[in-house]
Design an enzyme around this catalytic site. Structure first.
Site, mmCIF file in Angstrom:
data_model
loop_
_atom_site.group_PDB
_atom_site.id
_atom_site.type_symbol
_atom_site.label_atom_id
_atom_site.label_comp_id
_atom_site.label_asym_id
_atom_site.label_seq_id
_atom_site.Cartn_x
_atom_site.Cartn_y
_atom_site.Cartn_z
ATOM 1 N N ASP A 30 0.859 -1.196 0.000
ATOM 2 C CA ASP A 30 0.000 0.000 0.000
ATOM 3 C C ASP A 30 0.883 1.228 0.000
ATOM 4 O OD1 ASP A 30 -3.271 0.261 0.726
ATOM 5 O OD2 ASP A 30 -2.076 2.100 0.919
ATOM 6 N N LYS A 35 -0.539 3.017 7.129
ATOM 7 C CA LYS A 35 -1.364 1.809 7.028
ATOM 8 C C LYS A 35 -0.475 0.570 7.168
ATOM 9 C CE LYS A 35 -5.379 1.875 4.457
ATOM 10 N NZ LYS A 35 -6.245 1.822 3.310
ATOM 11 N N THR A 86 -11.606 2.112 -7.057
ATOM 12 C CA THR A 86 -12.079 2.641 -8.347
ATOM 13 C C THR A 86 -13.307 3.505 -8.070
ATOM 14 O OG1 THR A 86 -13.300 0.555 -8.644
ATOM 15 C CG2 THR A 86 -11.206 0.772 -9.788
ATOM 16 N N GLU A 155 -14.188 -9.424 -7.448
ATOM 17 C CA GLU A 155 -14.487 -9.850 -6.066
ATOM 18 C C GLU A 155 -15.997 -9.819 -5.843
ATOM 19 O OE1 GLU A 155 -15.774 -7.561 -3.743
ATOM 20 O OE2 GLU A 155 -15.504 -5.680 -4.823
ATOM 21 N N PHE A 156 -16.463 -10.744 -5.007
ATOM 22 C CA PHE A 156 -17.877 -10.741 -4.607
ATOM 23 C C PHE A 156 -17.942 -10.754 -3.089
ATOM 24 C CE2 PHE A 156 -17.586 -13.028 -8.716
ATOM 25 C CZ PHE A 156 -18.348 -12.183 -9.510
ATOM 26 N N LEU A 157 -17.156 -9.881 -2.465
ATOM 27 C CA LEU A 157 -17.015 -9.900 -1.003
ATOM 28 C C LEU A 157 -17.939 -8.880 -0.362
ATOM 29 C CD1 LEU A 157 -13.091 -9.851 -0.892
ATOM 30 C CD2 LEU A 157 -14.595 -11.847 -1.043
ATOM 31 N N PHE A 256 -31.481 -10.811 -0.354
ATOM 32 C CA PHE A 256 -31.559 -9.431 -0.863
ATOM 33 C C PHE A 256 -32.983 -8.968 -1.124
ATOM 34 C CE2 PHE A 256 -27.308 -7.610 -1.306
ATOM 35 C CZ PHE A 256 -26.622 -8.667 -0.709
ATOM 36 N N CYS A 267 -20.072 -0.040 -3.148
ATOM 37 C CA CYS A 267 -20.207 -0.784 -4.410
ATOM 38 C C CYS A 267 -21.511 -0.528 -5.174
ATOM 39 C CB CYS A 267 -20.036 -2.275 -4.141
ATOM 40 S SG CYS A 267 -18.320 -2.650 -3.742
HETATM 41 C C1 UDX Z 1 -12.294 -2.153 -3.677
HETATM 42 C C2 UDX Z 1 -12.141 -2.212 -5.178
HETATM 43 O O1 UDX Z 1 -10.903 -1.918 -5.574
HETATM 44 C C3 UDX Z 1 -13.214 -1.476 -5.845
HETATM 45 O O2 UDX Z 1 -13.054 -1.492 -7.238
HETATM 46 C C4 UDX Z 1 -14.441 -2.221 -5.476
HETATM 47 O O3 UDX Z 1 -15.530 -1.813 -6.201
HETATM 48 C C5 UDX Z 1 -14.657 -2.041 -3.996
HETATM 49 O O4 UDX Z 1 -13.596 -2.560 -3.320
HETATM 50 P P1 UDX Z 1 -11.736 -0.865 -1.554
HETATM 51 O O5 UDX Z 1 -10.958 -2.055 -1.129
HETATM 52 O O6 UDX Z 1 -13.019 -0.564 -0.878
HETATM 53 O O7 UDX Z 1 -11.999 -0.959 -3.132
HETATM 54 O O8 UDX Z 1 -10.813 0.423 -1.596
HETATM 55 P P2 UDX Z 1 -10.028 1.120 -0.432
HETATM 56 O O9 UDX Z 1 -10.455 0.593 0.894
HETATM 57 O O10 UDX Z 1 -10.060 2.559 -0.759
HETATM 58 O O11 UDX Z 1 -8.534 0.567 -0.650
HETATM 59 C C6 UDX Z 1 -7.694 0.855 -1.699
HETATM 60 C C7 UDX Z 1 -6.252 0.861 -1.164
HETATM 61 O O12 UDX Z 1 -5.344 0.956 -2.245
HETATM 62 C C8 UDX Z 1 -5.950 2.031 -0.218
HETATM 63 O O13 UDX Z 1 -5.395 1.558 0.979
HETATM 64 C C9 UDX Z 1 -4.911 2.865 -0.992
HETATM 65 O O14 UDX Z 1 -3.965 3.480 -0.151
HETATM 66 C C10 UDX Z 1 -4.275 1.806 -1.869
HETATM 67 N N1 UDX Z 1 -3.642 2.324 -3.097
HETATM 68 C C11 UDX Z 1 -4.342 3.110 -3.933
HETATM 69 C C12 UDX Z 1 -2.343 1.955 -3.390
HETATM 70 O O15 UDX Z 1 -1.694 1.256 -2.617
HETATM 71 N N2 UDX Z 1 -1.784 2.384 -4.552
HETATM 72 C C13 UDX Z 1 -2.437 3.200 -5.423
HETATM 73 O O16 UDX Z 1 -1.872 3.571 -6.467
HETATM 74 C C14 UDX Z 1 -3.759 3.585 -5.095
HETATM 75 C C1 UDX Z 2 -21.641 -5.751 -2.271
HETATM 76 C C2 UDX Z 2 -21.869 -7.118 -2.937
HETATM 77 O O1 UDX Z 2 -22.932 -7.808 -2.257
HETATM 78 C C3 UDX Z 2 -20.597 -7.940 -2.921
HETATM 79 O O2 UDX Z 2 -20.789 -9.162 -3.622
HETATM 80 C C4 UDX Z 2 -19.433 -7.166 -3.530
HETATM 81 O O3 UDX Z 2 -19.574 -7.052 -4.922
HETATM 82 C C5 UDX Z 2 -19.298 -5.803 -2.891
HETATM 83 O O4 UDX Z 2 -20.553 -5.106 -2.909
HETATM 84 P P1 UDX Z 2 -21.459 -4.781 0.209
HETATM 85 O O5 UDX Z 2 -21.532 -3.447 -0.462
HETATM 86 O O6 UDX Z 2 -20.394 -5.036 1.193
HETATM 87 O O7 UDX Z 2 -21.353 -5.955 -0.888
HETATM 88 O O8 UDX Z 2 -22.840 -5.011 0.975
HETATM 89 P P2 UDX Z 2 -24.228 -5.753 0.680
HETATM 90 O O9 UDX Z 2 -24.430 -6.756 1.730
HETATM 91 O O10 UDX Z 2 -24.334 -6.205 -0.718
HETATM 92 O O11 UDX Z 2 -25.268 -4.560 0.940
HETATM 93 C C6 UDX Z 2 -25.295 -3.402 0.135
HETATM 94 C C7 UDX Z 2 -26.402 -2.473 0.573
HETATM 95 O O12 UDX Z 2 -27.672 -3.045 0.328
HETATM 96 C C8 UDX Z 2 -26.383 -2.134 2.067
HETATM 97 O O13 UDX Z 2 -26.698 -0.775 2.247
HETATM 98 C C9 UDX Z 2 -27.460 -3.034 2.644
HETATM 99 O O14 UDX Z 2 -28.023 -2.523 3.824
HETATM 100 C C10 UDX Z 2 -28.462 -3.032 1.508
HETATM 101 N N1 UDX Z 2 -29.338 -4.230 1.501
HETATM 102 C C11 UDX Z 2 -28.819 -5.468 1.284
HETATM 103 C C12 UDX Z 2 -30.714 -4.080 1.698
HETATM 104 O O15 UDX Z 2 -31.214 -2.950 1.898
HETATM 105 N N2 UDX Z 2 -31.505 -5.190 1.666
HETATM 106 C C13 UDX Z 2 -31.015 -6.435 1.431
HETATM 107 O O16 UDX Z 2 -31.804 -7.393 1.399
HETATM 108 C C14 UDX Z 2 -29.627 -6.588 1.242
#
Ligand code: UDX
Ligand code: UDX
Length: 450
Positions: A30, A35, A86, A155-157, A256, A267
């Site tokens: 990172d 961090k 992103t 990812e589907f996390l 859902f 997301c």
């Molecule tokens: C991720 C995915 O990348 C995004 O596309 C997806 O839709 C949601 O999850 P997320 O893990 O939530 O994003 O992002 P964030 O928590 O902002 O972490 C990104 C990390 O990359 C940060 O710690 C940042 O410091 C690091 N980073 C960014 C680098 O190390 N190098 C870079 O050039 C840019």
């Molecule tokens: C989502 C995707 O589910 C996961 O696969 C990955 O692509 C990252 O984005 P996340 O954003 O962590 O995960 O949360 P998720 O559990 O999907 O909930 C998203 C939003 O929908 C939340 O605000 C949640 O409260 C809302 N939600 C979810 C509802 O209102 N009702 C539901 O039945 C499920």
């Protein structure tokens, strides 16, 4: 296998720790030195259940390291995951935001400069169709000697369940176009493939689109059930029973279909917009997804109006307690959370706002709002004229509401997650409001009156 993960955020960190736990030799990189220092000291930069223990176990076993030195990590790796953010690009009003790929582009350049032998570069971040191709072009033009393949592996996390989602996924999707990359990816996921996890190989373009289509479909289910909740309220039906009634049909599925204040998080909001942007670019409009985005935006204002109307049309000078700031429970993430709309709007309307969230308060403080941060549910609701529940934290459900009632100025609870037992709340003397249903006692009353 030696693996580097670029970006130690929600996705990169979980991916790195889980791959290490599967037996690989992983270095997470990172750009932010603090961090990395924290991670090396065993302090997690995010709240995700089980992560601290997973990281600790794998660092102790020597399979997981953290560094800011991208060159060193990438030069030794056979597979390099890109897990940088992103976020949505700034747009003019009315436009749909594309994903900002600047971090992906700079990561690709840095990786290209550091690569030694044949390396597979894997896009884990959510990226538009064509990004695997773009990353390949950047690497090629930055380092013409580089031997590499680029793979899409979305990812589907779900935050709060990310480790389980990684270790026991419904499927793994990889988008690739050559046999060498195929062999490396099968090696990366061998421990999961051996356990029988569905492993889908496809083209990079299809893989990139699968990610957006999956999130857009899930968002559509949520948008649909929220509109059904409005209809249930209008006709005197019960949205929870309706969810069960339709969700038990296997073709629909139960997941859902929980009505609430609308979807938030890092997301769904950005991915639905980005999908519309892509579709418009390719002149293949996705009108259903557009409706979902509009419906979710309207939902926020509907929730605000619901709150104001329960407060007899006016919150000016009232003490409003807000329970829950994160976009869902079991995370500290407040990105695109309903609280980011509701709290400022309540302030604008003249309310005094006191908030409490078990994990999200530090992040929420970045909004610099003139509100009070409480230390517990009880502290938050004391002297409140109304309590609003925005997040489905267990702690709120388990609170002793009967005894909390006397601490409030007025016993008004607006539960936008249907978290509490409607009948118990009404029987305990609360003026209780939830989503898409009336409490049984209120329905009984209406029936008697009819
Ligand atoms: C991720 C995915 O990348 C995004 O596309 C997806 O839709 C949601 O999850 P997320 O893990 O939530 O994003 O992002 P964030 O928590 O902002 O972490 C990104 C990390 O990359 C940060 O710690 C940042 O410091 C690091 N980073 C960014 C680098 O190390 N190098 C870079 O050039 C840019
Ligand atoms: C989502 C995707 O589910 C996961 O696969 C990955 O692509 C990252 O984005 P996340 O954003 O962590 O995960 O949360 P998720 O559990 O999907 O909930 C998203 C939003 O929908 C939340 O605000 C949640 O409260 C809302 N939600 C979810 C509802 O209102 N009702 C539901 O039945 C499920």
């Amino acid at each position: 296998m030696k693996i580097a993960v670029i970006g130690a955020g929600y996705v990169g960190l979980v991916t790195g720790a889980c791959l290490a736990d599967s037996g690989h030799d992983v270095i997470c990189v990172d750009k932010i030195p603090e961090k990395i220092e924290k991670l090396n000291a065993g302090i997690m930069p995010i709240y995700e259940e089980g992560l601290e223990e997973l990281v600790s176990r794998n660092t102790k076993a020597g399979r997981l390291q953290f560094t800011t030195d991208l060159d060193q990590a990438v030069s030794a790796a056979q597979a390099v995951f890109i897990g940088v953010g992103t976020p949505p690009l700034e747009t003019k009003d009315g436009d749909y935001a594309a994903a900002d790929l600047k971090y992906v582009r700079s990561a690709a350049e840095e990786i290209a400069n550091a690569m030694q032998d044949y390396t597979v570069v894997i896009n884990k971040s959510t990226v538009p169709v064509g990004t695997a191709q773009m990353v390949a072009e950047i690497i090629q033009s930055t380092n013409s000697q580089a031997q590499f393949s680029v793979v899409s592996n979305p990812e589907f996390l779900r935050e709060g369940q990310a480790i389980n989602d990684f270790m026991k996924p419904d499927r793994i999707v990889v988008g690739l176009s050559d046999d060498k990359a195929k062999a490396v990816m099968q090696q990366v996921y061998k421990p999961l493939i051996d356990r029988g996890v569905t492993y889908l190989e496809t083209t990079p373009e299809t893989s990139e689109l699968i990610k957006y289509a999956a999130n857009a479909f899930l968002a559509t289910k949520i948008g649909f059930i929220n509109e059904m909740a409005n209809l249930c309220e209008a006709v005197g039906a019960n949205v929870e029973e309706l969810s069960k009634g339709i969700g038990t049909d296997n073709r629909i599925g139960q997941a859902f279909l929980k009505a609430g204040p609308g979807f938030g998080g890092s997301c769904f909001p950005k991915d639905t917009e980005a999908l519309i942007h892509i579709a418009n670019e390719y002149d293949a409009p996705v009108s259903i997804v557009k409706s979902v985005v509009v419906s979710n935006m309207n939902r926020r204002m509907e929730m605000l109006h619901k709150i104001i109307s329960v407060c007899k049309g006016n919150v000016n000078g009232k003490n409003i307690a807000v329970l829950g700031l994160t976009f869902k429970a079991n995370t500290d993430d407040v990105r695109e959370s309903i609280s980011q709309t509701i709290v400022p709007e309540l302030l604008k309307a003249g309310a005094q706002v006191r908030v409490y969230d078990p994990q999200g308060m530090e992040e929420f403080k970045h909004m610099n709002l003139d509100i009070e941060y409480a230390s517990s549910v009880e502290d938050c609701i004391t002297k409140a004229d109304a309590v609003i529940i925005l997040t489905e934290w267990k702690e709120f459900q388990q609170a002793n509401w009967k005894s909390l009632k006397d601490k409030m100025t007025l016993p008004v609870v607006i539960d936008l997650r249907n978290l509490l037992d409607a009948n118990q709340m009404t029987e305990s003397g609360f003026d209780y409001h939830c989503i898409g249903k009336l409490s049984d006692s209120a329905s009984d009353l209406l029936r008697k009156m009819a």
